[in-house]
Design a protein around this motif. Structure first.
Motif, PDB file in Angstrom:
ATOM      1  N   ALA A  29       0.868  -1.174   0.000  1.00 25.29           N
ATOM      2  CA  ALA A  29       0.000   0.000   0.000  1.00 25.29           C
ATOM      3  C   ALA A  29       0.907   1.226   0.000  1.00 25.29           C
ATOM      4  O   ALA A  29       2.111   1.134   0.277  1.00 25.29           O
ATOM      5  CB  ALA A  29      -0.909  -0.003   1.228  1.00 25.29           C
ATOM      6  N   ASP A  38      -4.840   1.528  -1.281  1.00 22.47           N
ATOM      7  CA  ASP A  38      -4.983   0.119  -0.938  1.00 22.47           C
ATOM      8  C   ASP A  38      -4.705  -0.113   0.552  1.00 22.47           C
ATOM      9  O   ASP A  38      -4.044   0.689   1.220  1.00 22.47           O
ATOM     10  CB  ASP A  38      -4.125  -0.780  -1.815  1.00 22.47           C
ATOM     11  CG  ASP A  38      -4.713  -0.935  -3.226  1.00 22.47           C
ATOM     12  OD1 ASP A  38      -5.945  -0.871  -3.358  1.00 22.47           O
ATOM     13  OD2 ASP A  38      -3.939  -1.093  -4.184  1.00 22.47           O
ATOM     14  N   ASN A  62      -9.228   2.143  -2.932  1.00 20.69           N
ATOM     15  CA  ASN A  62      -8.959   0.759  -3.337  1.00 20.69           C
ATOM     16  C   ASN A  62      -8.767   0.731  -4.845  1.00 20.69           C
ATOM     17  O   ASN A  62      -9.670   1.125  -5.591  1.00 20.69           O
ATOM     18  CB  ASN A  62     -10.111  -0.170  -2.975  1.00 20.69           C
ATOM     19  CG  ASN A  62     -10.338  -0.322  -1.488  1.00 20.69           C
ATOM     20  OD1 ASN A  62     -11.488  -0.443  -1.045  1.00 20.69           O
ATOM     21  ND2 ASN A  62      -9.293  -0.313  -0.687  1.00 20.69           N
ATOM     22  N   HIS A  69      -6.119  -6.242  -1.375  1.00 20.90           N
ATOM     23  CA  HIS A  69      -6.102  -4.784  -1.547  1.00 20.90           C
ATOM     24  C   HIS A  69      -7.136  -4.076  -0.691  1.00 20.90           C
ATOM     25  O   HIS A  69      -7.082  -2.850  -0.559  1.00 20.90           O
ATOM     26  CB  HIS A  69      -6.324  -4.427  -3.019  1.00 20.90           C
ATOM     27  CG  HIS A  69      -5.213  -4.884  -3.898  1.00 20.90           C
ATOM     28  ND1 HIS A  69      -4.224  -4.040  -4.357  1.00 20.90           N
ATOM     29  CD2 HIS A  69      -4.908  -6.121  -4.388  1.00 20.90           C
ATOM     30  CE1 HIS A  69      -3.361  -4.730  -5.085  1.00 20.90           C
ATOM     31  NE2 HIS A  69      -3.759  -5.984  -5.123  1.00 20.90           N
ATOM     32  N   GLY A 156      -1.653  -0.286  -8.867  1.00 23.74           N
ATOM     33  CA  GLY A 156      -2.341  -1.479  -8.403  1.00 23.74           C
ATOM     34  C   GLY A 156      -1.661  -2.712  -8.968  1.00 23.74           C
ATOM     35  O   GLY A 156      -0.438  -2.814  -8.991  1.00 23.74           O
ATOM     36  N   ALA A 197       1.742  -2.692  -6.735  1.00 24.49           N
ATOM     37  CA  ALA A 197       1.166  -3.377  -5.584  1.00 24.49           C
ATOM     38  C   ALA A 197       1.961  -4.601  -5.156  1.00 24.49           C
ATOM     39  O   ALA A 197       1.659  -5.191  -4.122  1.00 24.49           O
ATOM     40  CB  ALA A 197      -0.276  -3.781  -5.890  1.00 24.49           C
TER      41      ALA A 197
END
Length: 263
Positions: A29, A38, A62, A69, A156, A197
């Protein structure tokens, strides 16, 4: 287990469930100017909430609905009273709960359902304006956030590595490639930094995306040629990759090279 490091005003927070002092699978995150992008998995939700104490979290995004996530959404909302935002296609999936495979339950756990608000076209913080970019392909309702002036992109799960060897069955490589092209087309900044991510900060993100697109384009050509010569998907996996990736056995075939070839 939580680790953190700073990058030019961005705090990367890597999280993983721990077995015998070792991480199972890292997810990341990012905290920037009061915006948390996230929330990791449910196994590390309490740790993340503790880590965020005193750090001025004001809103949460998100990037998509997957369990690694959104896992701390509920705890962060309860403790800090902040709003969580997501793409409209992700909201019902985050709200309705999850059906997980055993490997997902072990690695990430079941998030408590929450109901995010629809994300605006631009997410603003005191120092930044992040453009929200639809980036489907990994899943529906996937977004990336871009500070166009700085060339910062929070991707992400759109990008993990330049030469992916396995994907989930619902992923669509052609759409992923289009989403990568969308990222390349958005920013005029000479630099493009990817905050991924999977816990990597990619300094030359523009080149990394181009390299990935070149790899996937070439792979698609080879897969198509072998298919037209009469090879089936399993045979193509063997010819191009030397066999299936070990992740396939660990994940009940969810992460597999066969999925990549089929896509």
């Amino acid at each position: 287990m939580i680790e953190s490091q700073d990058y030019a005003g961005v705090t990367q927070i890597r999280m993983s469930r721990e077995f015998d002092g070792k991480p199972v699978y890292w997810v990341a995150a990012y905290l920037v100017d009061g915006l948390l992008i996230d929330t990791g998995c449910s196994h590390t939700a309490r740790e993340l909430c503790g880590f965020l104490e005193g750090k001025g979290v004001r809103q949460v995004i998100n990037t998509h609905y997957h369990e690694d996530h959104v896992g701390a959404n509920h705890d962060i909302i309860s403790r800090y009273g902040v709003e969580v935002y997501a793409h409209p296609d992700s909201i019902p999936r985050i709200a309705q709960g999850f059906d997980l495979y055993p490997y997902q339950e072990i690695a990430w756990g079941y998030p408590k359902p929450t109901t995010p608000l629809p994300i605006p076209a631009v997410v603003r913080t005191p120092r930044h304006a992040f453009r929200v970019i639809d980036t489907p392909g990994h899943c529906q309702g996937h977004i990336a956030l871009m500070d166009e002036s700085l060339g910062w992109c929070f991707t992400g799960d759109l990008f993990a590595r330049t030469q992916p060897k396995f994907i989930r069955p619902e992923e669509n490589i052609a759409i992923i490639m289009d989403s990568m092209r969308s990222i390349l087309a958005v920013s005029d900044s000479p630099s493009l930094v990817l905050f991924t991510a999977v816990g990597k900060v990619v300094e030359d993100g523009r080149q990394a995306l181009r390299d990935c697109l070149d790899y996937l384009t070439g792979l698609a050509s080879r897969v198509k040629a072998l298919h037209q010569s009469g090879c089936g998907p399993e045979e193509i996996v063997t010819k191009l990759f030397g066999g299936e990736h070990p992740f396939a056995q660990l994940t009940n075939g969810q992460f597999s090279t066969l999925n990549l070839v089929r896509s």
